[in-house]
Motif scaffolding. Sequence first.
Motif, PDB file in Angstrom:
ATOM      1  N   VAL B 539      31.246  45.684  36.647  1.00 42.52           N
ATOM      2  CA  VAL B 539      32.615  45.660  37.157  1.00 42.52           C
ATOM      3  C   VAL B 539      33.046  47.103  37.426  1.00 42.52           C
ATOM      4  O   VAL B 539      33.017  47.944  36.522  1.00 42.52           O
ATOM      5  CB  VAL B 539      33.581  45.033  36.129  1.00 42.52           C
ATOM      6  CG1 VAL B 539      35.011  45.052  36.658  1.00 42.52           C
ATOM      7  CG2 VAL B 539      33.146  43.619  35.795  1.00 42.52           C
ATOM      8  N   CYS B 544      39.254  46.577  39.153  1.00 45.45           N
ATOM      9  CA  CYS B 544      39.569  45.335  38.436  1.00 45.45           C
ATOM     10  C   CYS B 544      41.070  45.223  38.200  1.00 45.45           C
ATOM     11  O   CYS B 544      41.692  46.143  37.672  1.00 45.45           O
ATOM     12  CB  CYS B 544      38.823  45.301  37.108  1.00 45.45           C
ATOM     13  SG  CYS B 544      39.301  43.916  36.063  1.00 45.45           S
ATOM     14  N   VAL B 545      41.660  44.106  38.610  1.00 48.58           N
ATOM     15  CA  VAL B 545      43.093  43.913  38.430  1.00 48.58           C
ATOM     16  C   VAL B 545      43.375  42.975  37.253  1.00 48.58           C
ATOM     17  O   VAL B 545      44.474  42.457  37.114  1.00 48.58           O
ATOM     18  CB  VAL B 545      43.759  43.378  39.712  1.00 48.58           C
ATOM     19  CG1 VAL B 545      43.613  44.402  40.829  1.00 48.58           C
ATOM     20  CG2 VAL B 545      43.156  42.047  40.127  1.00 48.58           C
ATOM     21  N   CYS B 547      42.751  40.004  36.516  1.00 51.87           N
ATOM     22  CA  CYS B 547      43.335  38.692  36.821  1.00 51.87           C
ATOM     23  C   CYS B 547      42.735  37.598  35.951  1.00 51.87           C
ATOM     24  O   CYS B 547      43.311  36.539  35.797  1.00 51.87           O
ATOM     25  CB  CYS B 547      43.123  38.360  38.287  1.00 51.87           C
ATOM     26  SG  CYS B 547      41.415  37.968  38.673  1.00 51.87           S
ATOM     27  N   SER B 549      40.116  35.797  36.548  1.00 52.95           N
ATOM     28  CA  SER B 549      39.424  34.708  37.272  1.00 52.95           C
ATOM     29  C   SER B 549      37.991  34.575  36.789  1.00 52.95           C
ATOM     30  O   SER B 549      37.489  33.470  36.568  1.00 52.95           O
ATOM     31  CB  SER B 549      39.398  34.995  38.773  1.00 52.95           C
ATOM     32  OG  SER B 549      40.682  34.930  39.293  1.00 52.95           O
ATOM     33  N   VAL B 571      37.944  43.733  32.681  1.00 55.18           N
ATOM     34  CA  VAL B 571      36.743  43.028  32.246  1.00 55.18           C
ATOM     35  C   VAL B 571      35.527  43.913  32.460  1.00 55.18           C
ATOM     36  O   VAL B 571      35.504  44.747  33.371  1.00 55.18           O
ATOM     37  CB  VAL B 571      36.632  41.706  33.049  1.00 55.18           C
ATOM     38  CG1 VAL B 571      35.279  41.073  32.883  1.00 55.18           C
ATOM     39  CG2 VAL B 571      37.739  40.750  32.635  1.00 55.18           C
ATOM     40  N   CYS B 588      35.698  36.680  42.051  1.00 52.91           N
ATOM     41  CA  CYS B 588      36.572  37.847  41.873  1.00 52.91           C
ATOM     42  C   CYS B 588      37.388  38.098  43.140  1.00 52.91           C
ATOM     43  O   CYS B 588      36.826  38.311  44.211  1.00 52.91           O
ATOM     44  CB  CYS B 588      35.743  39.078  41.542  1.00 52.91           C
ATOM     45  SG  CYS B 588      36.738  40.578  41.470  1.00 52.91           S
ATOM     46  N   PRO B 589      38.727  38.087  43.053  1.00 50.82           N
ATOM     47  CA  PRO B 589      39.532  38.274  44.258  1.00 50.82           C
ATOM     48  C   PRO B 589      39.573  39.728  44.717  1.00 50.82           C
ATOM     49  O   PRO B 589      39.980  40.000  45.840  1.00 50.82           O
ATOM     50  CB  PRO B 589      40.917  37.798  43.832  1.00 50.82           C
ATOM     51  CG  PRO B 589      40.965  37.988  42.364  1.00 50.82           C
ATOM     52  CD  PRO B 589      39.555  37.823  41.873  1.00 50.82           C
ATOM     53  N   SER B 590      39.157  40.666  43.863  1.00 53.92           N
ATOM     54  CA  SER B 590      39.280  42.059  44.296  1.00 53.92           C
ATOM     55  C   SER B 590      37.924  42.695  44.597  1.00 53.92           C
ATOM     56  O   SER B 590      37.840  43.908  44.788  1.00 53.92           O
ATOM     57  CB  SER B 590      40.016  42.883  43.226  1.00 53.92           C
ATOM     58  OG  SER B 590      39.152  43.145  42.152  1.00 53.92           O
ATOM     59  N   ILE B 593      33.255  43.265  41.429  1.00 57.02           N
ATOM     60  CA  ILE B 593      32.013  42.997  40.708  1.00 57.02           C
ATOM     61  C   ILE B 593      30.864  43.207  41.690  1.00 57.02           C
ATOM     62  O   ILE B 593      30.793  42.547  42.727  1.00 57.02           O
ATOM     63  CB  ILE B 593      31.997  41.577  40.114  1.00 57.02           C
ATOM     64  CG1 ILE B 593      33.231  41.373  39.227  1.00 57.02           C
ATOM     65  CG2 ILE B 593      30.714  41.349  39.326  1.00 57.02           C
ATOM     66  CD1 ILE B 593      33.294  40.044  38.521  1.00 57.02           C
TER      67      ILE B 593
HETATM   68  S1  SF4 Z   1      37.831  38.500  38.638  1.00 60.51           S
HETATM   69 FE1  SF4 Z   1      37.528  40.610  39.250  1.00 60.51          FE
HETATM   70  S2  SF4 Z   1      39.565  41.495  39.218  1.00 60.51           S
HETATM   71 FE2  SF4 Z   1      39.685  39.589  38.099  1.00 60.51          FE
HETATM   72  S3  SF4 Z   1      39.368  40.213  35.971  1.00 60.51           S
HETATM   73 FE3  SF4 Z   1      37.394  39.639  36.785  1.00 60.51          FE
HETATM   74  S4  SF4 Z   1      36.520  41.540  37.496  1.00 60.51           S
HETATM   75 FE4  SF4 Z   1      38.677  41.911  37.223  1.00 60.51          FE
END
Ligand code: SF4
Lengths: 309, 599
Positions: B539, B544-545, B547, B549, B571, B588-590, B593
């Motif tokens: 990550v 990483c926001v 979130c 998910s 995370v 992952c929306p951002s 990863i």
């Molecule tokens: S999905 Fe992506 S942005 Fe959301 S907590 Fe996991 S690593 Fe971070």
Amino acid sequence: MSAEPQTAMEAAAGAVSPARNVMVVGVGGQGVLMISKALALIGQTQGLQVKQSEVHGMAKRGGVVFSHVRFGEEVWSPTIAKGEADALIALEWAEGLRWIEHLRPETGVFIADTRRIVPPFACRSRRHGAPMAYARETPAEALEKVGEGYALDATAIATGLGEPRAANTVLLGVLSISMDAPVADWLAVLDALTPQKSRAINLEAFKAGRAWAEAARDDPSLRFDAGFAERVAYADAPDVSVALDINAAWCKGCDICVKLCPERCLALDAQQVAYLKEPQACTGCRVCEWLCPDFAIAVRTTVHDARTA
Amino acid sequence: MNRQARLQAAGDVLPLMGNEAIARGAWEAGVKVAAAYPGTPSTEILESLARYPATDLYAEWSTNEKVALDVAIGAALSGVRAIACMKHVGLNVASDSLMSQSYIGAHAGLVLVVCDDPGIHSSQNEQDTRLFARFAGVPVLEPSDAQEACDFTRLAFELSEAFDTPVIVRSTTRLSHTRSVVRVGERVVPPSKGFVDAPGKTVTIPANARRLHPKLIAREAKLAAWFETSPLTRWEKGDRRFGVVTGSTAYLYVKEVAPRASILKLGAAYPLPEETIRAFAASVDRLLVVEELEPVLETAIRAMGLPAEGKAFFPRLGELSPELVRAGLAAAGLMEAAPAAIPLGIEPMARPPVLCAGCPHTGAYLALRGIEARVAGDIGCYTLAAVEPLRSIDTTVCMGASIGNAVGMAATGEKKPVVATIGDSTFLHSGIPPLIDAVYNQANITVVILDNAITAMTGGQDHPGTGRTLRGEPAPKVDYEAICRAVGVDWVRRVDPYDVGHMYQTLREAIVHKGVSVVISERPCVLDPVKIKGAPLAVAQEGCVACQSCMNLGCPALTWADGLYDGRHKVKIDAAACIGCTLCAQVCPSDCIQPMALA
Ligand code: SF4
Ligand SMILES: Cc1ncc(C[n+]2csc(CCOP(=O)(O)OP(=O)(O)O)c2C)c(N)n1
Ligand code: SF4
Ligand code: SF4
Ligand code: SF4
């Protein structure tokens, strides 16, 4: 009833010296079984009866694994009663704490790796400032609760030798100072149990654990891993409340926010407009705000915190 | 000396697990045919038997427990000693065969090993096999340690032949998984008896069955008489103020806490040596019964008119322990209670079992959760998807129940789409007849077959879909799609569960299909038969926001990092645990990863 409880009890008491009880605990895949086998073999080389019992039903899937090893002139029960373990070897920190009450009060020896394997379950509560649900006790606190305790970063010692998985053998080395068997017997047992390619490292790991324990026995200030506290980070964030503004006129019912909300707290109503079905579950993560193609959602967070207010 | 060679040496003293000792006993008894379906805690018995040379014995993984018992029956009727092994609930599946075979008898030695799971360490219930033995009218032997496991199994074959009956050897998780030393013996193979050739005995038409039933009842009496003098029934004279009737591992706990008590150790829980029990009862002031689970001995002894006390002091639930036996004797006023433990005030952390990092089931259930269906589940690793965070299974009854359950749910006019999910091994075990039922009765359901190419839950055993036998030899491989089409399913798709989008889309199509649709989710288990490890992901912390998910996968390689975003934990990925399945990156929306090198 003619039985006199006291007399019956006297007659029922055993004459043979009690068995030695060692518990080995950890999580699936850590090598609990290898340690238990080594202990069983050591018992056998000392000419004792040995029973070794394990529960490994769900072990592979990251669950709790524990094994009981008993040796003595006469061993009946395969399991160790609570409060009767002479030693507890924990391959993972929280697992050591889980079983600590199985030790004999006053005399039980507690030996634990301070490495943490954090289960997904511990990261379940995801709100602002939610703490990780991992055991909170530090090595110093845990050692206060037991007769004799050793908490070390065995994984670091093993990694230093080139094989993190030999952490279990390091712990065995620590245990060896509180047992009668000669070092040569331990090394012979390890030699028989470990595969060719990791044999040399395991023998080194045992010696390293034993050397660490000998030093720590003489100097209690060395008995715990002082670096532990720094590695435990718990969020200490403000108390935040969240609200969602959904502009019903702009929402076209595409379902994207509903499907992608990590907390699954959104739904479409009868008019196919998104609404916050479970407000208590919303963490304010803003994924819905960011992903809505029509900008129909705005997330508002309010901070209530004595320190910042 | 390698392990196999060690196992061959007679007269040796070896540390053996209960299950290995049972296998050893069977091998020494000259067993020629062995069959089983895996199930904790019984699985290692057949695995151990299969380590003996193929020239010594034939060993197979059967498709289910009934088939295993039928295979053993066929072999015994053909004149050689045979064994079938299963876990307690496996006997439910095999019970139809057992109930009839009890009438027929055995001919050559026929032994059924059943391993109970008191305490439900790894099962769906804690039923007591001794009740089944009583029901079927067959003797049940109860070893208490590995030595007895070996000796009793060998003896079971003798008894089976002497009394012409199937014999059950009952183990428990504790015995099966405890290692202690065993003095092993030689293998002696009795000459084959040849085929039984007595249709009046081996064909259970009503006229024959009516003649066989009274024989079964007479056999019970003969066995009971034999147990009166058999060394299996052991009277350990001691303190006369109280006597304990016990057996199995309960005996060990009694010896541990009250080594001087008078003990009547019963090596067989059925049928009982009544005269000995009466004499024992008469010799002590108070008669106690210490047994795990159901009050089987207690009820029978009370039926003899003897004042036995048992479940008033010892639990009927769960596994016994020295603590519980001591507490029971204390409650009965016969011992002092153990001093109360001093609580240390440490709250144990929850660590439930989880699907492995990269488990192929994760993708299938993640997609399924998005469908919002009514999901009938089945038994296997994937049952773990019933709990958070995947929480996408509504029911789990027993092996093979899912498809039938789904047919019933759909028949009620359930508004949600109805889906059954079933593992590959479970599908072959007992999923095919209900699939035929669904097609025949035109049920509107979707069946997801989770083909991870192994029986994973029980530790990675081969099955007819893996292309290998128990001994690791090549075997024909079942084609799930061909089976589905052959029974009349016209909508079948095969999908890779690592592609969540494709899986989700396919499920959406499947549920709108009218009638039975089948989705086969194809990806091997990452743990067995070979450990799969791809390049781990990482990550990129700055992206990483938090979130969460990705945390919805429940992947054990994902945990919280130290950093926070907007007050919530970012995370991180444990590179040693991650196998690179990319599921987390897909959700992952951002887009933070990434493969290790990029993150
Ligand atoms: S999905 Fe992506 S942005 Fe959301 S907590 Fe996991 S690593 Fe971070
Ligand atoms: C009648 C019966 N036999 C055996 C078992 C033990 N058991 C539980 S799950 C399982 C196999 C599951 O294999 P599969 O369906 O392929 O799923 P996987 O674990 O591979 O995901 C077995 C044998 C049982 N619970 N019930
Ligand atoms: S902010 Fe939106 S996406 Fe995040 S938890 Fe709340 S409703 Fe769900
Ligand atoms: S053993 Fe295989 S099927 Fe079971 S959880 Fe692990 S990867 Fe999944
Ligand atoms: S890629 Fe992601 S989901 Fe897959 S094993 Fe690695 S961390 Fe887990």
